[in-house]
Design a protein around this motif. Sequence first.
Motif, PDB file in Angstrom:
ATOM      1  N   ARG A 216      38.518  46.886  49.303  1.00 46.80           N
ATOM      2  CA  ARG A 216      39.244  47.496  50.416  1.00 46.80           C
ATOM      3  C   ARG A 216      39.208  46.595  51.648  1.00 46.80           C
ATOM      4  NH1 ARG A 216      40.974  52.781  50.109  1.00 46.80           N
ATOM      5  NH2 ARG A 216      41.062  52.842  52.388  1.00 46.80           N
ATOM      6  N   LEU A 217      38.070  45.944  51.886  1.00 44.98           N
ATOM      7  CA  LEU A 217      37.990  45.006  53.016  1.00 44.98           C
ATOM      8  C   LEU A 217      38.958  43.843  52.821  1.00 44.98           C
ATOM      9  CD1 LEU A 217      34.195  44.669  53.910  1.00 44.98           C
ATOM     10  CD2 LEU A 217      36.012  45.567  55.364  1.00 44.98           C
ATOM     11  N   ALA A 218      39.119  43.426  51.573  1.00 44.31           N
ATOM     12  CA  ALA A 218      39.998  42.294  51.268  1.00 44.31           C
ATOM     13  C   ALA A 218      41.464  42.707  51.216  1.00 44.31           C
ATOM     14  CB  ALA A 218      39.597  41.667  49.935  1.00 44.31           C
ATOM     15  N   GLY A 219      41.723  44.017  51.237  1.00 43.08           N
ATOM     16  CA  GLY A 219      43.093  44.487  51.109  1.00 43.08           C
ATOM     17  C   GLY A 219      43.647  44.284  49.723  1.00 43.08           C
ATOM     18  N   LYS A 220      42.762  44.302  48.721  1.00 47.83           N
ATOM     19  CA  LYS A 220      43.174  44.076  47.332  1.00 47.83           C
ATOM     20  C   LYS A 220      42.698  45.217  46.448  1.00 47.83           C
ATOM     21  CE  LYS A 220      42.975  39.022  47.656  1.00 47.83           C
ATOM     22  NZ  LYS A 220      44.390  38.760  47.341  1.00 47.83           N
ATOM     23  N   ARG A 221      43.424  45.468  45.397  1.00 49.23           N
ATOM     24  CA  ARG A 221      43.019  46.503  44.442  1.00 49.23           C
ATOM     25  C   ARG A 221      42.058  45.959  43.402  1.00 49.23           C
ATOM     26  NH1 ARG A 221      45.885  51.201  44.441  1.00 49.23           N
ATOM     27  NH2 ARG A 221      47.702  51.273  45.804  1.00 49.23           N
ATOM     28  N   LYS A 222      42.237  44.712  43.008  1.00 49.67           N
ATOM     29  CA  LYS A 222      41.441  44.177  41.906  1.00 49.67           C
ATOM     30  C   LYS A 222      40.869  42.795  42.231  1.00 49.67           C
ATOM     31  CE  LYS A 222      44.258  46.688  38.517  1.00 49.67           C
ATOM     32  NZ  LYS A 222      43.260  47.690  38.133  1.00 49.67           N
ATOM     33  N   GLY A 223      40.484  42.566  43.484  1.00 53.45           N
ATOM     34  CA  GLY A 223      39.867  41.287  43.831  1.00 53.45           C
ATOM     35  C   GLY A 223      38.542  41.114  43.120  1.00 53.45           C
ATOM     36  N   PHE A 224      37.681  42.161  43.237  1.00 52.34           N
ATOM     37  CA  PHE A 224      36.427  42.209  42.493  1.00 52.34           C
ATOM     38  C   PHE A 224      36.594  43.227  41.372  1.00 52.34           C
ATOM     39  CE2 PHE A 224      35.116  40.823  46.722  1.00 52.34           C
ATOM     40  CZ  PHE A 224      34.274  39.765  46.433  1.00 52.34           C
ATOM     41  N   SER A 225      36.120  42.880  40.208  1.00 54.69           N
ATOM     42  CA  SER A 225      36.247  43.774  39.062  1.00 54.69           C
ATOM     43  C   SER A 225      35.336  44.980  39.223  1.00 54.69           C
ATOM     44  CB  SER A 225      35.890  43.013  37.774  1.00 54.69           C
ATOM     45  OG  SER A 225      35.937  43.870  36.658  1.00 54.69           O
ATOM     46  N   LEU A 226      35.874  46.172  38.924  1.00 57.96           N
ATOM     47  CA  LEU A 226      35.101  47.406  39.029  1.00 57.96           C
ATOM     48  C   LEU A 226      34.700  47.886  37.643  1.00 57.96           C
ATOM     49  CD1 LEU A 226      37.157  49.476  41.652  1.00 57.96           C
ATOM     50  CD2 LEU A 226      35.452  47.700  42.044  1.00 57.96           C
ATOM     51  N   GLY A 227      33.527  48.489  37.563  1.00 62.70           N
ATOM     52  CA  GLY A 227      33.089  49.110  36.317  1.00 62.70           C
ATOM     53  C   GLY A 227      33.320  50.611  36.379  1.00 62.70           C
ATOM     54  N   SER A 228      33.433  51.231  35.226  1.00 60.40           N
ATOM     55  CA  SER A 228      33.681  52.678  35.200  1.00 60.40           C
ATOM     56  C   SER A 228      32.641  53.424  34.380  1.00 60.40           C
ATOM     57  CB  SER A 228      35.080  52.962  34.629  1.00 60.40           C
ATOM     58  OG  SER A 228      35.197  52.437  33.313  1.00 60.40           O
ATOM     59  N   THR A 229      31.522  52.765  34.069  1.00 63.08           N
ATOM     60  CA  THR A 229      30.465  53.407  33.314  1.00 63.08           C
ATOM     61  C   THR A 229      29.180  53.367  34.122  1.00 63.08           C
ATOM     62  OG1 THR A 229      29.623  51.414  32.187  1.00 63.08           O
ATOM     63  CG2 THR A 229      31.543  52.499  31.217  1.00 63.08           C
ATOM     64  N   ILE A 230      28.110  53.927  33.555  1.00 58.33           N
ATOM     65  CA  ILE A 230      26.832  53.951  34.254  1.00 58.33           C
ATOM     66  C   ILE A 230      26.135  52.600  34.204  1.00 58.33           C
ATOM     67  CG2 ILE A 230      26.513  56.417  33.860  1.00 58.33           C
ATOM     68  CD1 ILE A 230      24.593  55.692  31.568  1.00 58.33           C
ATOM     69  N   GLN A 231      26.638  51.658  33.391  1.00 60.25           N
ATOM     70  CA  GLN A 231      26.017  50.334  33.302  1.00 60.25           C
ATOM     71  C   GLN A 231      26.424  49.470  34.482  1.00 60.25           C
ATOM     72  OE1 GLN A 231      27.232  49.165  29.194  1.00 60.25           O
ATOM     73  NE2 GLN A 231      25.064  48.777  28.919  1.00 60.25           N
ATOM     74  N   SER A 232      25.483  48.628  34.925  1.00 58.42           N
ATOM     75  CA  SER A 232      25.775  47.694  36.005  1.00 58.42           C
ATOM     76  C   SER A 232      26.870  46.726  35.564  1.00 58.42           C
ATOM     77  CB  SER A 232      24.499  46.921  36.373  1.00 58.42           C
ATOM     78  OG  SER A 232      24.765  45.999  37.396  1.00 58.42           O
ATOM     79  N   HIS A 233      27.847  46.486  36.456  1.00 53.43           N
ATOM     80  CA  HIS A 233      29.014  45.680  36.077  1.00 53.43           C
ATOM     81  C   HIS A 233      28.937  44.252  36.620  1.00 53.43           C
ATOM     82  CE1 HIS A 233      33.104  45.245  34.596  1.00 53.43           C
ATOM     83  NE2 HIS A 233      33.477  44.762  35.770  1.00 53.43           N
ATOM     84  N   THR A 234      28.570  44.099  37.891  1.00 51.85           N
ATOM     85  CA  THR A 234      28.514  42.780  38.522  1.00 51.85           C
ATOM     86  C   THR A 234      27.216  42.072  38.169  1.00 51.85           C
ATOM     87  OG1 THR A 234      29.868  43.562  40.370  1.00 51.85           O
ATOM     88  CG2 THR A 234      28.589  41.553  40.724  1.00 51.85           C
ATOM     89  N   ARG A 235      27.310  40.796  37.784  1.00 55.66           N
ATOM     90  CA  ARG A 235      26.149  39.963  37.520  1.00 55.66           C
ATOM     91  C   ARG A 235      26.175  38.761  38.439  1.00 55.66           C
ATOM     92  NH1 ARG A 235      22.567  43.123  34.957  1.00 55.66           N
ATOM     93  NH2 ARG A 235      23.251  43.832  32.923  1.00 55.66           N
ATOM     94  N   GLY A 236      25.014  38.348  38.928  1.00 54.66           N
ATOM     95  CA  GLY A 236      24.950  37.194  39.818  1.00 54.66           C
ATOM     96  C   GLY A 236      25.568  37.515  41.172  1.00 54.66           C
ATOM     97  N   ILE A 237      26.327  36.548  41.714  1.00 56.29           N
ATOM     98  CA  ILE A 237      27.059  36.745  42.969  1.00 56.29           C
ATOM     99  C   ILE A 237      28.504  36.320  42.743  1.00 56.29           C
ATOM    100  CG2 ILE A 237      27.278  36.097  45.396  1.00 56.29           C
ATOM    101  CD1 ILE A 237      24.335  35.505  45.488  1.00 56.29           C
ATOM    102  N   TRP A 238      29.443  37.180  43.121  1.00 62.57           N
ATOM    103  CA  TRP A 238      30.861  36.864  43.027  1.00 62.57           C
ATOM    104  C   TRP A 238      31.423  36.641  44.426  1.00 62.57           C
ATOM    105  CZ3 TRP A 238      34.136  36.814  38.565  1.00 62.57           C
ATOM    106  CH2 TRP A 238      33.435  36.979  37.362  1.00 62.57           C
ATOM    107  N   MET A 239      32.392  35.744  44.535  1.00 60.56           N
ATOM    108  CA  MET A 239      32.915  35.303  45.823  1.00 60.56           C
ATOM    109  C   MET A 239      34.424  35.447  45.874  1.00 60.56           C
ATOM    110  SD  MET A 239      32.640  31.445  47.438  1.00 60.56           S
ATOM    111  CE  MET A 239      33.807  30.735  46.253  1.00 60.56           C
TER     112      MET A 239
END
Length: 305
Positions: free
Chosen positions: A51-74
């Motif tokens: 939302r800060l970036a004004g994008k819908r899919k800039g960062f990938s979102l997960g839809s389950t209880i498992q952690s989705h992001t690994r490391g650091i994304w830029m």
Amino acid sequence: MQSAIELVKNDQGNLSINQEALKILSAIDMPVVVVAIAGRARTGKSYLLNRLAGKRKGFSLGSTIQSHTRGIWMLCLPHPKKTDHALILLDTEGFGDPEKGDNENDNSIFTLSILLSSVFIYNSRGNLDQSELEYLHFVSELTKHIQLTKSKKNNEEWEYIDFFPDFVWVVRDLTLEMTINEEIVSADEYLEHILKLKNGTNEKTEKFNTVRRSIRDYFPKRKCFGFVCPTTRFKLKLLDDLLDEELDPEFVEEFELFSHYIYEEAKTKKVEGVHKVTGRSKLLDWIKSWEVFHRASLESKHHLN
């Protein structure tokens, strides 16, 4: 950039710098504002940055209880308010993921995000309590992982607050009013109340004060925002496709206040309190220094074992 790229890769617990991301940073020859977000796994950090970036899919979102992001994304983009500035958004993997079982990577990722950012956002869900503060124990250990050099001008060692970011605590999915002694208070007042130190020197009091004192000392500029849940539980898996008209109006209003603060108040990243940082000039050096330190720490740990 249309979508985020890995800055720090996490391959089954092994952290490494993505050289493609460094190439992108090296091409940024203008002052930067760096916004990093951290917090527990599965608390909606990526959605907030999109939302800060004004994008819908800039960062990938997960839809389950498992952690989705690994490391650091830029994600790098032109700053929406500051002319001739770049806005760099950093999304970090969640703390306390039970599938990792090792906090060492959490500590390293937390340290790098503090080192790079102009504004550090801590994202939590529900009301502030002791358990949330315990997840921020990394703050009290920062000086073990960041070493300051002396000023070339006066041979004095720089203070950590000279280059540490401003601190923003975002409280998500609030269901209760922010109250102190049965009186409704602002989010900022609520945060300062939570960070209030206890009097005394016994072990229990010192443990209570440690993280609070570190946050107060390292981050003299602090801000807090409280958000209600953006939509119903059944629509959360579709969150990145929903229009503002389909979200809770209170969430949309709260986000507008938050984004205005980030765009207007987030400072240009500087070194020695004066010189503006670009992707090319200092960010690369800090990232490479972090990688060397991280590897040395792992080798020392393995040696001790």
